[in-house]
Design an enzyme around this catalytic site. Structure first.
Site, PDB file in Angstrom:
ATOM      1  N   SER A 126       0.790  -1.166  -0.123  1.00 39.84           N
ATOM      2  CA  SER A 126       0.057  -0.102   0.157  1.00 39.84           C
ATOM      3  C   SER A 126       0.962   1.023   0.064  1.00 39.84           C
ATOM      4  O   SER A 126       1.991   1.292   0.760  1.00 39.84           O
ATOM      5  CB  SER A 126      -1.063   0.017   1.024  1.00 39.84           C
ATOM      6  OG  SER A 126      -1.582   1.167   1.502  1.00 39.84           O
ATOM      7  N   TYR A 151      -1.878  -0.875  10.792  1.00 40.76           N
ATOM      8  CA  TYR A 151      -1.949  -1.353   9.546  1.00 40.76           C
ATOM      9  C   TYR A 151      -1.110  -1.076   8.607  1.00 40.76           C
ATOM     10  O   TYR A 151      -0.358  -2.241   7.864  1.00 40.76           O
ATOM     11  CB  TYR A 151      -3.401  -1.029   8.954  1.00 40.76           C
ATOM     12  CG  TYR A 151      -3.389  -0.964   7.543  1.00 40.76           C
ATOM     13  CD1 TYR A 151      -3.226  -0.145   6.598  1.00 40.76           C
ATOM     14  CD2 TYR A 151      -3.850  -2.378   6.783  1.00 40.76           C
ATOM     15  CE1 TYR A 151      -3.083  -0.326   5.239  1.00 40.76           C
ATOM     16  CE2 TYR A 151      -3.703  -2.604   5.413  1.00 40.76           C
ATOM     17  CZ  TYR A 151      -3.475  -1.480   4.848  1.00 40.76           C
ATOM     18  OH  TYR A 151      -3.533  -1.576   3.516  1.00 40.76           O
ATOM     19  N   LYS A 155       2.318  -3.575   6.572  1.00 43.00           N
ATOM     20  CA  LYS A 155       2.740  -3.480   5.198  1.00 43.00           C
ATOM     21  C   LYS A 155       4.097  -3.409   4.900  1.00 43.00           C
ATOM     22  O   LYS A 155       4.818  -3.889   4.255  1.00 43.00           O
ATOM     23  CB  LYS A 155       1.885  -2.483   4.456  1.00 43.00           C
ATOM     24  CG  LYS A 155       0.275  -2.635   4.277  1.00 43.00           C
ATOM     25  CD  LYS A 155       0.180  -4.014   3.567  1.00 43.00           C
ATOM     26  CE  LYS A 155      -1.263  -4.528   3.431  1.00 43.00           C
ATOM     27  NZ  LYS A 155      -1.593  -5.667   3.071  1.00 43.00           N
TER      28      LYS A 155
END
Ligand code: WQD
Length: 340
Positions: A126, A151, A155
């Site tokens: 992302s 989150y 990644k």
């Protein structure tokens, strides 16, 4: 054609990618634990392509189940790994849930892939890894910044785990695809975004407001240093994004990669403000959207949009669909889903 595993293959981006893989003639096996999707998505995929992928309901946090899966499916040539939790706000409140679900599962899969003679691995990453980039548009060489959420950290850590593993595993070829903001739905309206509960993301909140599910859209701040004061993002149609996954997979299967770990930004290369997204929606839907300007949302970056040169040149991929196409398809999907 080669057999490809798609984890999280009944999710929003996963299901659109399964459709494009089947369109290319691949044999697809889908793993999903249905925590953020539903088994009906299989019917949607079948309705579009005429083929039903093999499906195994499996929670990748169960290490033994992952091992058993790879004992059963021995001739997997590639893996596209979508399965992960992805709600930024939830990750702040439930960090351990995110580190377990997004990191442990990646390690279990990579341990199985290390045993195979050769594998191609596509990782769902992302643009969140860049945080607020110092320079725009954002290239793949932009520094990875301190993650704004667990989150985003999963990644960043995920990319490091893959990179470290590839360094000592010549048989493993990997590409991390850094998505900007995926939006829209397949033109058939047979599959689309199915957020559970109150949508966190802009576009599903817009369509749910327009259909009457939500009272009003809150626009999180119009006092940013941007032309109209609202935040800018690179909204990429999910079908363009799905096609990029198939192209990236092909790059690895055909050994056209330049190193066995590569990263690519996937965006349109164009930034759109929140108000521009709203205007696009109103134009294509003919609906006046009920929204109000409220305070800024914690953690939002001011502006993020991709420099797509590397993906254009190396993958031979460029986004074809526009913001209007995305809004039109998202609205069509919302109407179909609510008419069920
Ligand atoms: C976009 C813009 C909001 C909702 C996140 C993740 C990213 C990826 C995509 C998973 C922002 C504004 C939003 C609303 C609003 N997810 N907004 N009212 O935050 O850019 O990216 O989702 O991979 O990793 O970080 O997307 O859609 O939440 O917000 O004004 O009700 O819309 O402030 O400017 P974001 P978003």
């Amino acid at each position: 054609m080669d057999k490809i595993l798609v984890t999280g293959g009944l999710g929003f981006i996963g299901s659109h990618t399964v459709v494009e893989l089947q369109n290319e003639g691949y044999e697809v096996v889908v793993i999903d634990n249905l925590s953020n999707s539903s088994i009906e998505v299989l019917d949607g995929i079948t309705a579009i392509t005429g083929k039903t992928p093999t499906f195994e309901k499996l929670d990748l946090r169960e290490k033994l189940s992952v091992e058993d899966f790879f004992k059963k499916h021995t001739n997997i040539k590639g893996v596209i790994h979508f399965a992960a939790s992805k709600a930024v706000g939830e990750s702040v409140n439930e960090p351990l849930l995110y580190y377990e679900n997004n990191i442990s599962t990646l390690v279990y899969i990579l341990k199985e892939l290390k045993k195979l003679p050769e594998t191609s691995f596509i990782f769902s990453s992302s643009c969140t890894v860049y945080g607020q980039a110092d320079e725009l548009p954002i290239t793949e060489n932009a520094p990875v910044k301190q993650a704004e959420s667990p989150y985003g950290n999963t990644k960043q850590i995920g990319e490091e785990i893959i990179s470290d593993t590839c360094k000592v595993t010549p048989s493993l070829k990997a590409i991390a695809l850094r998505y900007f903001n995926p939006v829209g739905s397949h033109e058939s309206a047979k599959i689309g975004e199915l957020p559970i509960g109150v949508p966190q993301n802009l576009v599903p909140f817009i369509t749910q407001t327009a259909i009457g599910l939500r009272e009003q859209l809150s626009v999180f701040g119009d006092d940013y240093p941007t032309p109209d004061g609202t935040c800018i993002r690179d909204y990429i149609h999910v079908v363009d994004l799905a096609k990029a996954h198939v192209i990236a997979l092909g790059r690895l299967l055909k050994n056209k990669h330049k190193s066995n770990y590569e990263t690519f930004n996937l965006g349109t290369g164009t930034g759109s403000s929140v108000l521009e997204v709203i205007n696009s929606f109103e134009k294509v839907s003919g609906k006046k959207l009920n929204y109000k300007i409220v305070g800024r949302r914690e953690g939002d970056v001011i502006s993020a949009y991709a420099d797509t040169t590397k993906a254009n040149n190396e993958l031979g991929w460029k986004a074809q669909l526009t913001l209007d196409d995305a809004m039109r398809s998202a609205w069509k999907w919302e109407q179909v889903v609510r008419s069920r």
